[in-house]
Design a protein around this motif. Sequence first.
Motif, short mmCIF file in Angstrom:
data_model
loop_
_atom_site.label_atom_id
_atom_site.label_comp_id
_atom_site.label_asym_id
_atom_site.label_seq_id
_atom_site.Cartn_x
_atom_site.Cartn_y
_atom_site.Cartn_z
N ILE A 1 1.02 -1.26 0.11
CA ILE A 1 -0.33 0.24 0.40
C ILE A 1 0.64 1.54 -0.09
N THR A 2 0.41 1.95 -0.66
CA THR A 2 1.34 3.18 -1.20
C THR A 2 -0.03 4.85 -0.56
N TRP A 3 0.50 5.39 0.39
CA TRP A 3 -0.09 6.87 0.59
C TRP A 3 0.28 7.59 -0.43
N PHE A 4 0.04 8.09 -1.52
CA PHE A 4 0.01 9.89 -2.35
C PHE A 4 -0.94 11.43 -1.88
N ARG A 5 -0.03 12.10 -2.77
CA ARG A 5 -0.59 13.37 -2.30
C ARG A 5 -0.92 14.32 -3.09
N GLN A 6 -1.36 14.85 -3.15
CA GLN A 6 -1.75 16.05 -4.66
C GLN A 6 -1.90 17.74 -4.03
N ALA A 7 -1.49 17.92 -4.44
CA ALA A 7 -2.16 19.12 -3.70
C ALA A 7 -1.93 20.45 -4.72
N GLY B 1 -0.48 -2.23 -4.82
CA GLY B 1 -0.22 -2.77 -5.97
C GLY B 1 0.53 -3.65 -5.48
N ALA B 2 0.88 -4.03 -6.48
CA ALA B 2 1.90 -6.03 -5.79
C ALA B 2 3.58 -5.64 -5.32
N SER B 3 3.95 -4.22 -5.47
CA SER B 3 5.20 -3.17 -4.99
C SER B 3 5.09 -2.51 -4.78
N THR B 4 5.75 -2.26 -3.47
CA THR B 4 5.37 -0.27 -3.69
C THR B 4 6.01 0.75 -4.16
N SER B 5 7.02 -0.02 -5.44
CA SER B 5 6.87 1.11 -6.46
C SER B 5 6.33 1.27 -7.36
N GLY B 6 4.87 0.29 -7.63
CA GLY B 6 3.89 0.44 -8.51
C GLY B 6 4.05 -1.05 -9.99
N VAL C 1 5.30 10.73 -3.66
CA VAL C 1 4.38 9.31 -2.91
C VAL C 1 4.81 10.24 -1.69
N VAL C 2 4.29 9.42 -0.65
CA VAL C 2 4.53 9.65 0.46
C VAL C 2 4.99 9.28 1.79
N ALA C 3 4.21 8.00 1.59
CA ALA C 3 4.85 6.51 2.18
C ALA C 3 4.44 5.52 1.33
N SER C 4 5.15 4.34 2.05
CA SER C 4 4.53 2.78 1.26
C SER C 4 4.91 1.80 2.24
#
Length: 119
Positions: A34-40, A99-104, A47-50
């Motif tokens: 699982i990866t957390w993203f953010r967009q301002a 995703g299958a990995s933290t890098s997508g 990417v914020v954290a995974s």
Amino acid sequence: QVQLVESGGGLVQAGGSLRLSCAASGRTFSSYAITWFRQAPGKEREVVASISWGGGNRYYRDSVKDRFTISRNNAKMTVYLQMNSLKPEDTAVYRCAAGASTSGPYDYWGQGTQVTVSS
């Protein structure tokens, strides 16, 4: 199939804390990173954290290290992002992705939750 729903966003003063949750449905949740993203507004998504499927590998972008903590509870099918010492520059829409990995690549996305940090 996995469905993701974020919650926990809101308005907080600088220096405050929020805990975001990414709740999943679907019996294969524990096999996904699982990866957390953010967009301002007006900025690129970042990417914020995974966290890996087992929780053993975690990544943080430099600007949130020592302030944010990512964790997961596979029994509850939830990933958390504890955010402390929030800054106005943390203001963004936060989304989680599986995703299958933290890098997508990322197969499933949540709808996002707004985090606003006032100065």
